[in-house]
Design a protein around this motif. Structure first.
Motif, PDB file in Angstrom:
ATOM      1  N   ARG A  73       0.852  -1.177   0.000  1.00  0.00           N
ATOM      2  CA  ARG A  73       0.000   0.000   0.000  1.00  0.00           C
ATOM      3  C   ARG A  73       0.893   1.234   0.000  1.00  0.00           C
ATOM      4  NH1 ARG A  73      -2.288   3.724   3.352  1.00  0.00           N
ATOM      5  NH2 ARG A  73      -1.248   2.969   5.244  1.00  0.00           N
ATOM      6  N   PRO A  74       0.582   2.221  -0.825  1.00  0.00           N
ATOM      7  CA  PRO A  74       1.441   3.404  -0.863  1.00  0.00           C
ATOM      8  C   PRO A  74       1.294   4.250   0.395  1.00  0.00           C
ATOM      9  CG  PRO A  74      -0.486   3.723  -2.258  1.00  0.00           C
ATOM     10  CD  PRO A  74      -0.509   2.289  -1.817  1.00  0.00           C
ATOM     11  N   ILE A  75       2.325   5.010   0.685  1.00  0.00           N
ATOM     12  CA  ILE A  75       2.208   6.045   1.698  1.00  0.00           C
ATOM     13  C   ILE A  75       1.850   7.341   0.975  1.00  0.00           C
ATOM     14  CG2 ILE A  75       3.852   4.889   3.205  1.00  0.00           C
ATOM     15  CD1 ILE A  75       5.920   7.005   2.454  1.00  0.00           C
ATOM     16  N   SER A  76       1.313   8.308   1.697  1.00  0.00           N
ATOM     17  CA  SER A  76       0.909   9.556   1.056  1.00  0.00           C
ATOM     18  C   SER A  76       2.111  10.485   0.893  1.00  0.00           C
ATOM     19  CB  SER A  76      -0.181  10.247   1.871  1.00  0.00           C
ATOM     20  OG  SER A  76       0.358  10.800   3.069  1.00  0.00           O
ATOM     21  N   LEU A  77       1.990  11.412  -0.036  1.00  0.00           N
ATOM     22  CA  LEU A  77       3.067  12.383  -0.234  1.00  0.00           C
ATOM     23  C   LEU A  77       3.240  13.287   0.984  1.00  0.00           C
ATOM     24  CD1 LEU A  77       5.240  13.332  -2.155  1.00  0.00           C
ATOM     25  CD2 LEU A  77       3.549  14.816  -3.278  1.00  0.00           C
ATOM     26  N   PRO A  78       2.169  13.732   1.651  1.00  0.00           N
ATOM     27  CA  PRO A  78       2.385  14.487   2.895  1.00  0.00           C
ATOM     28  C   PRO A  78       3.095  13.674   3.981  1.00  0.00           C
ATOM     29  CG  PRO A  78       0.201  14.931   2.036  1.00  0.00           C
ATOM     30  CD  PRO A  78       0.762  13.815   1.203  1.00  0.00           C
TER      31      PRO A  78
END
Length: 263
Positions: A73-78
């Motif tokens: 699962r990706p992490i968010s850019l923030p």
């Protein structure tokens, strides 16, 4: 059987004694600060506002655990921006008459900040996979190369540790040696290692506060990893890595995934 440091580990002993503290002597000439590794021709990615971390420090220290089990699962850019800023970013400016200092997230011998932070990005929302270089003073990323790095290559570069390839990002600390050693000589090498430890601790505590998993990576193929990151082997050396991603388990035992160490 000998049990002394000097005879059992002669290379480590030579390094330790060769960098032992001695009275400082003023250099014949004062060296100017070494510049960062910025590339004005590289594609630029500004970072968005980060994610506040409200957990008290004692809670972060208590909850931190090495994570070797990540979900896809990706992490968010923030979240990613928060990791970078807390790891090795700027925290403000001290402007007091003749003194003007850009404050940073960690202490550094002589205020020289010899480290650079590169990132192998696999899965971050809003950021294409590839290799990036963090520029703290400009609060953004330079894109070093496009495209996802094959997982098999990442695992190989980190000495068969599969969790490195499964994490959303692998943050790699390197040191531009001249920034420290021109002032401190051989002992400056110790300061590079100390500073890398400061940054790595910041990274894992930030990851903990974001409810992400993190594990530090001390084992890697130096030359090959340097080549992947486009580093100049003659002047910049890789020191440390930290893999960060979404943990596949909510409990500490599951995150540790100690059974994977046996395989």
């Amino acid at each position: 059987m000998s049990d002394t440091f000097r005879t059992d580990q002669p290379l480590a002993w030579t390094y330790h004694r060769g960098t032992a503290g001695r009275p400082l002597t003023a250099p014949d000439t004062v060296s100017s600060p070494q510049p960062g590794r910025e590339d004005p021709t590289a594609p630029w990615v500004p970072l968005p506002p980060g994610v506040p971390i409200d957990t008290p420090l004692d809670g972060l220290v208590r909850d931190r655990v090495s994570c070797r089990a990540f979900q896809d699962r990706p992490i968010s850019l923030p979240e990613f921006a928060t990791l970078l800023r807390i790891g090795y970013g700027t925290t403000g400016v001290t402007d007091d008459g003749p003194l003007y200092v850009v404050d940073r997230a960690v202490p550094s011998g002589g205020g020289l900040y010899p480290l650079e932070l590169s990132v192998v990005v696999r899965s971050v929302d809003g950021l294409p996979a590839g290799i990036y270089h963090y520029v703290p003073l400009a609060d953004g990323l330079e894109r070093v190369s496009d495209g996802a790095v094959p997982g098999s290559l990442v695992t190989h570069l980190f000495l068969g540790q599969p969790w490195a390839a499964e994490a959303a990002v692998v943050l790699v600390l390197s040191a531009v040696c001249a920034r420290s050693l021109l002032k401190y000589g051989d002992r400056g090498y110790r300061y590079l290692l100390l500073e890398a430890g400061h940054v790595a601790q910041n990274l894992v505590l930030a990851a903990t506060g974001l409810d992400l998993g993190a594990v530090n990576l001390g084992g890697f193929l130096d030359n090959e990893l340097s080549g992947l990151l486009h580093l100049d082997l003659e002047s910049e050396i890789v020191l440390y890595g930290t893999a960060v991603g979404s943990p596949s388990s909510a409990d500490r035992t599951g995150r540790r995934a100690l059974g994977r160490l046996d395989g």
